[in-house]
Design a protein around this motif. Structure first.
Motif, PDB file in Angstrom:
ATOM      1  N   UNK A 104       0.821  -1.215   0.000  1.00 34.66           N
ATOM      2  CA  UNK A 104       0.000   0.000   0.000  1.00 34.66           C
ATOM      3  C   UNK A 104       0.854   1.263   0.000  1.00 34.66           C
ATOM      4  N   UNK A 105       2.079   1.152   0.496  1.00 33.39           N
ATOM      5  CA  UNK A 105       2.943   2.337   0.522  1.00 33.39           C
ATOM      6  C   UNK A 105       3.283   2.816  -0.883  1.00 33.39           C
ATOM      7  N   UNK A 106       3.279   1.898  -1.838  1.00 27.64           N
ATOM      8  CA  UNK A 106       3.617   2.202  -3.231  1.00 27.64           C
ATOM      9  C   UNK A 106       4.967   2.920  -3.340  1.00 27.64           C
ATOM     10  N   UNK A 107       5.854   2.588  -2.424  1.00 31.09           N
ATOM     11  CA  UNK A 107       7.151   3.267  -2.367  1.00 31.09           C
ATOM     12  C   UNK A 107       7.996   2.967  -3.599  1.00 31.09           C
ATOM     13  N   UNK A 108       8.567   4.016  -4.149  1.00 32.42           N
ATOM     14  CA  UNK A 108       9.529   3.902  -5.238  1.00 32.42           C
ATOM     15  C   UNK A 108      10.754   4.693  -4.795  1.00 32.42           C
ATOM     16  N   UNK A 109      11.894   4.021  -4.639  1.00 31.95           N
ATOM     17  CA  UNK A 109      13.068   4.695  -4.078  1.00 31.95           C
ATOM     18  C   UNK A 109      13.677   5.722  -5.022  1.00 31.95           C
ATOM     19  N   UNK A 110      14.341   6.683  -4.417  1.00 31.90           N
ATOM     20  CA  UNK A 110      15.063   7.690  -5.184  1.00 31.90           C
ATOM     21  C   UNK A 110      16.524   7.262  -5.289  1.00 31.90           C
ATOM     22  N   UNK A 111      17.137   7.463  -6.434  1.00 28.36           N
ATOM     23  CA  UNK A 111      18.561   7.138  -6.568  1.00 28.36           C
ATOM     24  C   UNK A 111      19.404   7.996  -5.632  1.00 28.36           C
ATOM     25  N   UNK A 112      20.506   7.443  -5.198  1.00 28.77           N
ATOM     26  CA  UNK A 112      21.428   8.185  -4.335  1.00 28.77           C
ATOM     27  C   UNK A 112      22.817   8.119  -4.965  1.00 28.77           C
ATOM     28  N   UNK A 113      23.445   9.262  -5.099  1.00 36.83           N
ATOM     29  CA  UNK A 113      24.798   9.327  -5.648  1.00 36.83           C
ATOM     30  C   UNK A 113      25.801   9.184  -4.520  1.00 36.83           C
ATOM     31  N   UNK A 114      26.787   8.320  -4.715  1.00 34.55           N
ATOM     32  CA  UNK A 114      27.870   8.142  -3.752  1.00 34.55           C
ATOM     33  C   UNK A 114      29.188   8.478  -4.431  1.00 34.55           C
ATOM     34  N   UNK A 115      30.077   9.094  -3.693  1.00 35.52           N
ATOM     35  CA  UNK A 115      31.410   9.410  -4.201  1.00 35.52           C
ATOM     36  C   UNK A 115      32.364   8.304  -3.776  1.00 35.52           C
ATOM     37  N   UNK A 116      33.094   7.766  -4.735  1.00 40.34           N
ATOM     38  CA  UNK A 116      34.021   6.663  -4.457  1.00 40.34           C
ATOM     39  C   UNK A 116      35.406   7.237  -4.136  1.00 40.34           C
ATOM     40  N   UNK A 117      35.519   7.833  -2.947  1.00 41.62           N
ATOM     41  CA  UNK A 117      36.767   8.508  -2.589  1.00 41.62           C
ATOM     42  C   UNK A 117      37.882   7.539  -2.210  1.00 41.62           C
ATOM     43  N   UNK A 118      37.592   6.244  -2.229  1.00 41.92           N
ATOM     44  CA  UNK A 118      38.634   5.245  -1.978  1.00 41.92           C
ATOM     45  C   UNK A 118      39.319   4.838  -3.293  1.00 41.92           C
ATOM     46  N   UNK A 119      38.837   5.366  -4.408  1.00 39.27           N
ATOM     47  CA  UNK A 119      39.408   5.072  -5.727  1.00 39.27           C
ATOM     48  C   UNK A 119      40.295   6.228  -6.186  1.00 39.27           C
ATOM     49  N   UNK A 120      41.066   5.956  -7.215  1.00 34.38           N
ATOM     50  CA  UNK A 120      41.921   6.986  -7.817  1.00 34.38           C
ATOM     51  C   UNK A 120      41.053   8.028  -8.527  1.00 34.38           C
ATOM     52  N   UNK A 121      41.474   9.268  -8.471  1.00 41.98           N
ATOM     53  CA  UNK A 121      40.757  10.328  -9.179  1.00 41.98           C
ATOM     54  C   UNK A 121      40.952  10.169 -10.682  1.00 41.98           C
ATOM     55  N   UNK A 122      39.920  10.510 -11.427  1.00 39.93           N
ATOM     56  CA  UNK A 122      39.960  10.522 -12.886  1.00 39.93           C
ATOM     57  C   UNK A 122      39.614  11.938 -13.320  1.00 39.93           C
ATOM     58  N   UNK A 123      40.504  12.571 -14.078  1.00 40.94           N
ATOM     59  CA  UNK A 123      40.320  13.977 -14.475  1.00 40.94           C
ATOM     60  C   UNK A 123      40.076  14.865 -13.257  1.00 40.94           C
ATOM     61  N   UNK A 124      40.838  14.598 -12.214  1.00 38.88           N
ATOM     62  CA  UNK A 124      40.803  15.380 -10.976  1.00 38.88           C
ATOM     63  C   UNK A 124      39.477  15.256 -10.205  1.00 38.88           C
ATOM     64  N   UNK A 125      38.720  14.195 -10.488  1.00 33.74           N
ATOM     65  CA  UNK A 125      37.471  13.937  -9.768  1.00 33.74           C
ATOM     66  C   UNK A 125      37.426  12.476  -9.345  1.00 33.74           C
ATOM     67  N   UNK A 126      36.866  12.227  -8.166  1.00 34.72           N
ATOM     68  CA  UNK A 126      36.663  10.853  -7.754  1.00 34.72           C
ATOM     69  C   UNK A 126      35.543  10.250  -8.601  1.00 34.72           C
ATOM     70  N   UNK A 127      35.626   8.946  -8.875  1.00 31.11           N
ATOM     71  CA  UNK A 127      34.498   8.300  -9.552  1.00 31.11           C
ATOM     72  C   UNK A 127      33.259   8.353  -8.648  1.00 31.11           C
ATOM     73  N   UNK A 128      32.105   8.204  -9.244  1.00 27.21           N
ATOM     74  CA  UNK A 128      30.861   8.200  -8.485  1.00 27.21           C
ATOM     75  C   UNK A 128      30.076   6.936  -8.817  1.00 27.21           C
ATOM     76  N   UNK A 129      29.064   6.687  -8.006  1.00 27.83           N
ATOM     77  CA  UNK A 129      28.233   5.499  -8.188  1.00 27.83           C
ATOM     78  C   UNK A 129      26.791   5.896  -7.862  1.00 27.83           C
ATOM     79  N   UNK A 130      25.874   5.510  -8.707  1.00 25.60           N
ATOM     80  CA  UNK A 130      24.467   5.781  -8.460  1.00 25.60           C
ATOM     81  C   UNK A 130      23.830   4.504  -7.908  1.00 25.60           C
ATOM     82  N   UNK A 131      23.245   4.619  -6.733  1.00 23.67           N
ATOM     83  CA  UNK A 131      22.669   3.467  -6.047  1.00 23.67           C
ATOM     84  C   UNK A 131      21.159   3.639  -5.977  1.00 23.67           C
ATOM     85  N   UNK A 132      20.454   2.567  -6.265  1.00 24.60           N
ATOM     86  CA  UNK A 132      19.004   2.555  -6.116  1.00 24.60           C
ATOM     87  C   UNK A 132      18.698   1.617  -4.946  1.00 24.60           C
ATOM     88  N   UNK A 133      18.253   2.154  -3.813  1.00 26.68           N
ATOM     89  CA  UNK A 133      17.964   1.299  -2.665  1.00 26.68           C
ATOM     90  C   UNK A 133      16.851   0.294  -2.973  1.00 26.68           C
TER      91      UNK A 133
END
Length: 147
Positions: A104-133
């Motif tokens: 009944x909640x009809x919940x649809x999750x919102x994507x969440x962006x995470x920064x992968x600061x444990x990885x090497x930077x690419x073009x002076x930026x950390x890689x990112x990851x989009x997660x859907x809970x």
């Protein structure tokens, strides 16, 4: 009220995380073009430009997103409710109530962006990851097995 002050009032000692978040909030009050983004594995946060955040999310969505029509989601929900109703005779009242409440909640999750600061930077930026809970209405079926 600052988190640090709130922690003091509640009697708990401030943590490093409280200090980190208070610094972010202070920076955000001074700079409205920034946003706080959680990191992937390091349990930290990064302050980034909103334009960078939007660009990263757009890139992830362009790479992997599949558009679903609202009518298809409505149909999927109706099928889930019908299936849940067919299980009523084998579930106890608590399990059935839990299942129906989740649907009944009809919940649809919102994507969440995470920064992968444990990885090497690419073009002076950390890689990112989009997660859907996995918290949408259909996930109630799998969660029922753990109850």
């Amino acid at each position: 009220m600052e988190l640090l002050e709130k922690a003091r009032q509640e009697g708990g000692p401030p943590t490093t995380k409280d200090d980190e978040l208070n610094t972010f909030f202070k920076d955000l009050r001074e700079e409205s073009t920034k946003i706080v983004v959680p990191t992937d594995k390091t349990n930290a946060h990064r302050l980034v430009n909103i334009t960078d955040y939007n660009r990263w999310v757009d890139n992830h969505l362009k790479e992997a997103a599949i558009k679903i029509k609202r009518a298809d989601i409505v149909h999927l929900h109706q099928e889930a409710v019908t299936y849940a109703e067919s299980l009523q005779t084998i579930l106890n009242a608590g399990e059935y109530g839990y299942l129906m409440e989740g649907l009944k909640s009809k919940a649809i999750p919102e994507p969440q962006l995470l920064i992968k600061d444990h990885k090497e930077k690419i073009n002076n930026e950390f890689p990112t990851r989009l997660v859907i809970p996995a918290t949408n209405f259909a996930a109630t079926f799998s969660k029922l097995g753990y109850r």
